[in-house]
Design an enzyme around this catalytic site. Structure first.
Site, PDB file in Angstrom:
ATOM      1  N   SER A  62       0.906  -1.165  -0.018  1.00 17.48           N
ATOM      2  CA  SER A  62       0.148   0.057  -0.100  1.00 17.48           C
ATOM      3  C   SER A  62       0.870   1.196   0.134  1.00 17.48           C
ATOM      4  O   SER A  62       2.015   1.260   0.531  1.00 17.48           O
ATOM      5  CB  SER A  62      -0.939   0.201   1.213  1.00 17.48           C
ATOM      6  OG  SER A  62      -1.632  -1.066   1.230  1.00 17.48           O
TER       7      SER A  62
HETATM    8  N1  SAH Z   1       0.077  -5.500   4.155  1.00 12.33           N
HETATM    9  C1  SAH Z   1       0.552  -5.698   3.012  1.00 12.33           C
HETATM   10  C2  SAH Z   1      -0.146  -5.153   1.677  1.00 12.33           C
HETATM   11  C3  SAH Z   1      -0.364  -6.459   0.680  1.00 12.33           C
HETATM   12  S1  SAH Z   1      -1.900  -6.233  -0.324  1.00 12.33           S
HETATM   13  C4  SAH Z   1       2.194  -5.068   2.856  1.00 12.33           C
HETATM   14  O1  SAH Z   1       2.468  -4.251   3.620  1.00 12.33           O
HETATM   15  O2  SAH Z   1       2.810  -5.330   1.767  1.00 12.33           O
HETATM   16  C5  SAH Z   1      -3.037  -7.466   0.383  1.00 12.33           C
HETATM   17  C6  SAH Z   1      -2.530  -8.859   0.569  1.00 12.33           C
HETATM   18  O3  SAH Z   1      -3.620  -9.640   0.921  1.00 12.33           O
HETATM   19  C7  SAH Z   1      -2.194  -9.595  -0.899  1.00 12.33           C
HETATM   20  O4  SAH Z   1      -0.759 -10.041  -0.464  1.00 12.33           O
HETATM   21  C8  SAH Z   1      -3.110 -10.595  -0.959  1.00 12.33           C
HETATM   22  O5  SAH Z   1      -2.534 -11.732  -1.434  1.00 12.33           O
HETATM   23  C9  SAH Z   1      -3.551 -10.879   0.437  1.00 12.33           C
HETATM   24  N2  SAH Z   1      -5.036 -11.611   0.401  1.00 12.33           N
HETATM   25  C10 SAH Z   1      -6.152 -11.455   0.054  1.00 12.33           C
HETATM   26  N3  SAH Z   1      -7.067 -12.092   0.529  1.00 12.33           N
HETATM   27  C11 SAH Z   1      -6.753 -12.786   1.641  1.00 12.33           C
HETATM   28  C12 SAH Z   1      -6.899 -13.834   2.582  1.00 12.33           C
HETATM   29  N4  SAH Z   1      -8.194 -14.179   2.606  1.00 12.33           N
HETATM   30  N5  SAH Z   1      -6.108 -14.011   3.466  1.00 12.33           N
HETATM   31  C13 SAH Z   1      -4.820 -13.698   3.712  1.00 12.33           C
HETATM   32  N6  SAH Z   1      -4.372 -12.888   2.699  1.00 12.33           N
HETATM   33  C14 SAH Z   1      -5.143 -12.495   1.836  1.00 12.33           C
END
Ligand code: SAH
Length: 214
Positions: A62
């Site tokens: 993000s």
């Molecule tokens: N907090 C992260 C942002 C990643 S974007 C950072 O600091 O980089 C959101 C993430 O959520 C993605 O990697 C995606 O694969 C994950 N995601 C989506 N649905 C999910 C679920 N049900 N359980 C765990 N992760 C999930």
């Protein structure tokens, strides 16, 4: 000296503090955590830009301002145990690792979890555990949590996450249709849940049993 130190200072000053995030602990964490270590090699020049950055598997880390805002809304205290849903790069987990006693972070893509685990280990975080699984169901083995933060958007707030909050606990999660959501803050008081905050945001979808279909 870390060649990215100046970029980090500028990121915090111009993209975050100047836009209203005031929590000194959040700002301090973002001044020290090497965000460039969490993005792929070829994206390093953009690691401190005012935008999300691609991290593979169609996912993004993000925008720094959004990470700061969500972390401020979360209101983490040093003794807290926190669940981070959607590990992605592991950057948000690192920030939580600076602020909380214990962090559990869950990611559905094993490759992303593996790479985040590697970076966090290399940086020496021993209070963060990365798990692979469906975070729409929370992470029961370590529940309940003082704080839960979700970095992907749900069609509605997953009941499992509310259930895994302690009394007085707080959840920050983007909720709404696929391409435009609102950042919601939920607070638990006994068996009552109160929602506040309504900031427009856009996140990748939360995919799972209590989220969107994959
Ligand atoms: N907090 C992260 C942002 C990643 S974007 C950072 O600091 O980089 C959101 C993430 O959520 C993605 O990697 C995606 O694969 C994950 N995601 C989506 N649905 C999910 C679920 N049900 N359980 C765990 N992760 C999930």
């Amino acid at each position: 000296m870390d060649p990215y130190q100046t970029e980090r200072e500028r990121m915090v000053e111009y993209q975050i503090a100047s836009k209203g995030v005031q929590d000194e602990k959040v700002l301090a964490a973002m001044r020290v955590i090497p965000r460039h270590c969490f993005v792929p090699e070829d994206a390093r020049p953009y690691a401190y830009a005012d935008s999300p950055v691609r991290i593979g598997k169609g996912q993004t880390i993000s925008q720094p301002y959004i990470v700061a805002l969500m972390t401020e809304l979360l209101g983490v205290q040093p003794e807290h145990r926190v669940l981070d849903v959607g590990t992605g790069s592991g950057y948000q987990a690192a920030i939580l690792g600076e602020l909380a006693a214990e962090v559990h972070s869950i990611e559905r893509h094993p490759e992303l979890a593996e790479s985040a685990r590697g970076v966090l280990e290399e940086l020496g975080y021993d209070n963060i555990e990365v798990h692979v699984g469906d975070g729409t169901e929370g992470y029961a083995p370590a529940a309940p949590y003082d704080r839960i933060i979700v970095a992907a958007a749900a069609p509605s707030v997953p009941q499992a996450l509310l259930d895994q909050l302690v009394d007085g606990g707080r959840l920050v999660i983007p909720v709404g249709p696929r391409f435009s959501q609102r950042l919601e803050v939920w607070e638990r008081k006994g068996e009552q849940f109160k929602q506040s905050s309504n900031i427009p945001v856009v996140f990748v979808p939360l995919i799972g049993k209590q989220g969107w279909e994959g």
